[in-house]
Structure formats: C-alpha cells, structure tokens
Scaffold this motif. Structure first.
Motif, short mmCIF file in Angstrom:
data_model
loop_
_atom_site.label_atom_id
_atom_site.label_comp_id
_atom_site.label_asym_id
_atom_site.label_seq_id
_atom_site.Cartn_x
_atom_site.Cartn_y
_atom_site.Cartn_z
N PHE A 198 -10.67 1.20 -19.58
CA PHE A 198 -11.02 2.40 -18.81
C PHE A 198 -10.71 2.21 -17.32
CE2 PHE A 198 -14.48 4.86 -16.60
CZ PHE A 198 -13.91 6.11 -16.79
N LEU A 199 -11.14 1.05 -16.79
CA LEU A 199 -10.96 0.80 -15.35
C LEU A 199 -9.48 0.67 -14.98
CD1 LEU A 199 -13.82 -1.80 -14.68
CD2 LEU A 199 -13.81 0.62 -14.10
N GLU A 200 -8.68 0.19 -15.92
CA GLU A 200 -7.25 -0.01 -15.63
C GLU A 200 -6.51 1.30 -15.33
OE1 GLU A 200 -5.70 -2.37 -18.84
OE2 GLU A 200 -6.87 -4.14 -18.22
N GLY A 201 -7.09 2.41 -15.73
CA GLY A 201 -6.44 3.69 -15.47
C GLY A 201 -6.94 4.37 -14.20
N LEU A 202 -7.78 3.70 -13.43
CA LEU A 202 -8.45 4.37 -12.30
C LEU A 202 -7.98 3.85 -10.94
CD1 LEU A 202 -12.13 4.31 -13.66
CD2 LEU A 202 -10.43 6.15 -13.88
N THR A 203 -8.18 4.69 -9.94
CA THR A 203 -7.93 4.29 -8.55
C THR A 203 -9.19 4.55 -7.73
OG1 THR A 203 -7.05 6.47 -8.01
CG2 THR A 203 -5.44 4.78 -8.62
N ALA A 204 -9.31 3.88 -6.60
CA ALA A 204 -10.50 4.04 -5.77
C ALA A 204 -10.12 4.20 -4.32
CB ALA A 204 -11.43 2.83 -5.93
N GLU A 205 -10.98 4.95 -3.61
CA GLU A 205 -10.76 5.14 -2.18
C GLU A 205 -11.53 4.06 -1.41
OE1 GLU A 205 -10.60 9.28 -0.38
OE2 GLU A 205 -12.50 8.51 0.43
N HIS A 206 -10.86 3.50 -0.42
CA HIS A 206 -11.47 2.47 0.44
C HIS A 206 -11.48 3.01 1.87
CE1 HIS A 206 -10.94 -0.99 -2.54
NE2 HIS A 206 -10.32 0.04 -3.12
N SER A 207 -12.60 2.81 2.55
CA SER A 207 -12.76 3.39 3.89
C SER A 207 -13.30 2.37 4.90
CB SER A 207 -13.73 4.58 3.81
OG SER A 207 -14.14 4.96 5.10
N TRP A 252 -2.37 -12.50 -12.87
CA TRP A 252 -3.68 -12.25 -13.49
C TRP A 252 -4.32 -10.98 -12.94
CZ3 TRP A 252 -5.67 -17.90 -12.38
CH2 TRP A 252 -4.98 -18.78 -13.23
N LYS A 253 -5.14 -10.34 -13.80
CA LYS A 253 -5.83 -9.11 -13.42
C LYS A 253 -7.18 -9.41 -12.78
CE LYS A 253 -4.85 -7.42 -17.80
NZ LYS A 253 -4.83 -6.48 -18.90
N GLY A 254 -7.54 -8.64 -11.76
CA GLY A 254 -8.84 -8.83 -11.11
C GLY A 254 -9.45 -7.49 -10.73
N LEU A 255 -10.78 -7.50 -10.57
CA LEU A 255 -11.51 -6.30 -10.14
C LEU A 255 -11.29 -6.10 -8.64
CD1 LEU A 255 -13.64 -4.08 -10.84
CD2 LEU A 255 -15.38 -5.78 -10.21
N PHE A 256 -10.88 -4.89 -8.24
CA PHE A 256 -10.53 -4.68 -6.84
C PHE A 256 -11.31 -3.51 -6.24
CE2 PHE A 256 -7.50 -3.67 -3.28
CZ PHE A 256 -7.63 -4.87 -2.63
N VAL A 257 -12.62 -3.55 -6.35
CA VAL A 257 -13.50 -2.64 -5.60
C VAL A 257 -14.56 -3.50 -4.92
CG1 VAL A 257 -13.16 -0.56 -7.00
CG2 VAL A 257 -14.94 -2.20 -7.65
N ASN A 258 -14.99 -3.13 -3.74
CA ASN A 258 -15.99 -3.95 -3.05
C ASN A 258 -17.00 -3.09 -2.29
OD1 ASN A 258 -15.32 -4.14 0.12
ND2 ASN A 258 -13.40 -3.95 -1.02
N LYS A 259 -18.19 -3.64 -2.20
CA LYS A 259 -19.35 -2.92 -1.66
C LYS A 259 -19.11 -2.40 -0.23
CE LYS A 259 -23.91 -2.08 -1.33
NZ LYS A 259 -24.76 -1.34 -2.23
N ALA A 260 -18.43 -3.18 0.60
CA ALA A 260 -18.31 -2.82 2.01
C ALA A 260 -17.38 -1.64 2.24
CB ALA A 260 -17.82 -4.02 2.82
N PHE A 261 -16.30 -1.54 1.46
CA PHE A 261 -15.25 -0.57 1.81
C PHE A 261 -14.94 0.47 0.72
CE2 PHE A 261 -13.89 -4.44 4.33
CZ PHE A 261 -14.38 -3.97 5.53
N THR A 262 -15.28 0.21 -0.54
CA THR A 262 -14.92 1.17 -1.59
C THR A 262 -15.96 2.28 -1.64
OG1 THR A 262 -14.01 -0.68 -2.84
CG2 THR A 262 -14.21 1.41 -3.99
N THR A 263 -15.51 3.53 -1.47
CA THR A 263 -16.45 4.64 -1.38
C THR A 263 -16.53 5.48 -2.64
OG1 THR A 263 -14.66 5.88 -0.35
CG2 THR A 263 -16.30 4.89 1.12
N ARG A 264 -15.43 5.59 -3.41
CA ARG A 264 -15.51 6.40 -4.62
C ARG A 264 -14.32 6.11 -5.53
NH1 ARG A 264 -12.60 11.60 -4.69
NH2 ARG A 264 -11.18 11.55 -2.91
N ILE A 265 -14.54 6.37 -6.81
CA ILE A 265 -13.45 6.29 -7.78
C ILE A 265 -12.86 7.69 -7.89
CG2 ILE A 265 -12.81 5.81 -10.18
CD1 ILE A 265 -14.93 3.61 -10.15
N VAL A 266 -11.59 7.80 -7.59
CA VAL A 266 -10.96 9.10 -7.36
C VAL A 266 -11.05 10.02 -8.58
CG1 VAL A 266 -8.75 10.22 -6.83
CG2 VAL A 266 -9.39 8.09 -5.66
N GLU A 267 -10.83 9.48 -9.79
CA GLU A 267 -10.71 10.32 -10.99
C GLU A 267 -12.06 10.75 -11.56
OE1 GLU A 267 -9.30 7.40 -10.48
OE2 GLU A 267 -7.15 7.83 -10.34
N LEU A 268 -13.17 10.24 -11.04
CA LEU A 268 -14.49 10.55 -11.60
C LEU A 268 -15.26 11.53 -10.72
CD1 LEU A 268 -15.64 6.97 -12.71
CD2 LEU A 268 -14.26 8.64 -13.97
#
Ligand SMILES: [Fe+2]
Length: 352
Positions: A198-207, A252-268
């Motif tokens: 599921f996560l592999e199909g998503l993008t996130a906004e970082h601010s 290798w694949k890694g999780l790329f969202v973080n508490k300080a800068f990721t504000t929302r997952i665009v598709e949700l």
C-alpha cells in the motif's frame, strides 16, 4: 571519429566494470571495527582506519560510501577533521555513490551571511539560530519536547534532499547530548506485506514550515536560494516524495516519511493521512531495536545516509552548550523502483 552506439555501450559497460572493481578493491571491514547493532551502525576502532587516509583514496571513499549506505551510519573515534574536510568528504561520498553532477553541498535556508565556516556548513547547536537562548528542547525539564518528536531525516523539504551527511560535535558537555539513528530499511522490513505494498504506491508532502516560522519571527528576510542544487529553489520549502524510497547504492527499500518535515500523504484524506503518519512515526521511535545511540567524544565523527535513516538528538542538557559542524551532500531526486528489494530479502538471498 565518434563511437557508434555499440561501442559506446561497450565503453559504458567497461566503465561500470571498472567502477564495481574499484568498489571491491578495498574491504573496510578488514580494519578493526564492530557493528553497533545487528541492523544499524558500524564503528571503526581507535588506532585503525583513519578518515584522513580515506579522504585521499578513491577506492576507500567508494568503499566507505557503500558501507555507510549499507549500515546507515558509520562512526570514527579519532577523526581530526576540519569543516573544510567534512565538506570534501560528503561531496566525495556522494560522487562515489553516483549522485547527479548538479547536486553539490546543501546551503541551509536559514544560513546567515558571513558565517565563519561558509555557507555549506551548518552549525548544530542547542541554542537558537537567532539569538543566544537555549532551545526549548534543552530548557525547563517540565516543558521539553518529547524525545520521540525529535526524529527526522535532514532537509526532506528540498526537491533534491541529502544523500550523505557528516557531523562533528566540537563543544562537548561532560555527559549527555547523545545522538540516535534509526534504520529506514528495518522500519520498512517490519511492516506487513499488505501495508508495504500500500505504502509503495503513495507520495507525501514534506514542509520546512518550522524554519519559515522561525525566519518570520526574526525579520522575515528571504530564505537562501538556490540551496546547493538547481532544483532546490523557492521560498515555500515544500517537496513531494515517495513514501517508500529506493536507495540507489544498495538497491534497498526504506521508509521515507519523518516526524519533523512530513505533513501529509497526498493520496489520502486528511484523517487517513494523520492516522497513518502517526502510526509510522511511532513505528520509528518505538522500535528501539532498529536504533543505535552514539555517545560523542572529542574527535568523534558520524557519517550517515539520509536516504535510509532517521536521527534524533537527546535533549538532556540542562543549559549546557553543545555545538558542532554538519556538512550535508545533496543526492538524487528521491525515487521508488518497484523492482528494488528489502534489505532483509536481499541479505537472505545472498546468504543462500
Ligand atoms: Fe538532523
């Protein structure tokens, strides 16, 4: 005469073979070292490999880039390294890792003109960038931010964020101020297969909104641009990246969202995004077995891969100054390669 397409391919193939031969020429694990934990961190023992030797040896630089990308973070204990050499080091690691020629060293948006070590060194301090007060994280013990809220990956609000970064803490408290790193590979590996997919199909906004607020409160001058790469321009400090990122060095694949800068997952929707991000941030901070904690000493050096790790400082200093110099190389625009593998999957297949 210009080479034909076939000749060009042959030349490229030779270059690739030479490059990979160079990577295999030096095994840095032949030098005295230990892995800090099974999943993340390798430390070279005092008296062994010197960073000054790595800096002048292309094959060792290539091997170190690979090791940092595999282990997430690498530590040296006797690294007498100047800020200028810190810059050379991360730029050379980035080049060894194959970064685009246009990606140089990051210039932080809040870099003040005339800074002692130049635009490409960030002063990491528990005092405010503007002024002389200690940050809230090191102020009154009752009002400190929770340690788990400090987890981040550097500068992900940039379109082209960091590959390698290095930090030296030159003003050391007698005790306290440790730094923790966590593995984004392990964070990915611990998710269920349906959630991974599921996560592999998503993008996130970082601010970088927190920096904009700080800037606005202190005069509101324009933030610096360009910031080390032609893509890193603009005053909004906003970028969109894949939620699962492939590290081009390890594959290798890694999780790329973080508490300080990721504000929302665009598709949700907003409530879905808040709930899922809350779970993922907790996933990183709560699993202490995907983390390593490093105690700084004089001349300690940490080098990490920002594509595949998170880190957090420890706010346990009661009004004691902790300061250091950080240099941040810019890598590639983050991407997800559907054919890339997880760290555990790849290591298991190699072991067999
Ligand atoms: Fe950081």
């Amino acid at each position: 005469m210009a080479p034909t397409a076939v000749e060009t391919t042959a030349v490229d193939s030779l270059k690739a073979r030479l490059a990979s031969a160079a990577l295999q020429e030096v095994d840095l694990r032949a030098f005295p070292h230990f892995d800090n934990t099974p999943g993340i961190g390798t430390e070279f023992r005092a008296g062994g490999l010197q960073i000054s030797d790595v800096l002048i040896d292309r094959a060792k630089l290539a091997a170190l880039a690979r090791l940092v990308s595999e282990r997430g973070v690498v530590f040296f204990r006797e690294a007498d390294i100047s800020p200028e050499e810190q810059k050379e080091l991360v730029q050379a690691l980035g080049e060894a890792g194959g970064k685009p020629a246009t990606s140089k060293l990051h210039v932080h948006p809040l870099t003040l003109p005339g800074q002692v070590d130049g635009d490409e060194i960030s002063i990491i301090s528990n005092k405010f960038v503007f002024g002389d007060k200690f940050k809230q994280s090191d102020g009154d013990i009752r009002n400190r931010r929770l340690g788990k809220d400090q987890w981040h990956t550097d500068i992900t609000f940039e379109n082209v964020p960091s590959d390698y970064a290095s930090l030296v803490i030159h003003t050391l408290p007698a005790v306290g101020g440790d730094t923790l790193w966590a593995s984004a590979y392990e964070a990915y590996d611990r998710l269920s297969a349906p959630l991974q997919t599921f996560l592999e199909g998503l993008t996130a906004e970082h601010s970088g909104e927190s920096f904009l607020r700080l800037n606005a409160a202190h005069g509101g001058n324009p933030v610096r641009e360009p910031r080390g790469a032609p893509e890193n321009v603009g005053q909004d400090l906003l970028a969109t990246h894949p939620v699962i990122r492939t590290n081009p060095v390890t594959g290798w694949k890694g999780l790329f969202v973080n508490k300080a800068f990721t504000t929302r997952i665009v598709e949700l929707t907003r409530p879905e995004s808040d709930a899922l991000l809350g779970f993922l941030f907790e996933h990183v901070s709560a699993n202490h077995d995907i983390q390593v904690r490093f105690r700084w000493e004089e001349n300690s050096l940490a080098i990490w891969d920002n594509r595949s790790t998170f880190h957090a400082a420890t706010a346990d200093l009661d009004g004691v100054l902790r300061e250091g110099t950080r240099s941040v190389s810019l890598g590639e625009r983050p991407f997800f390669d559907p054919s890339s593998r997880s760290r555990r999957e790849d290591l298991a297949s190699k072991a067999n």
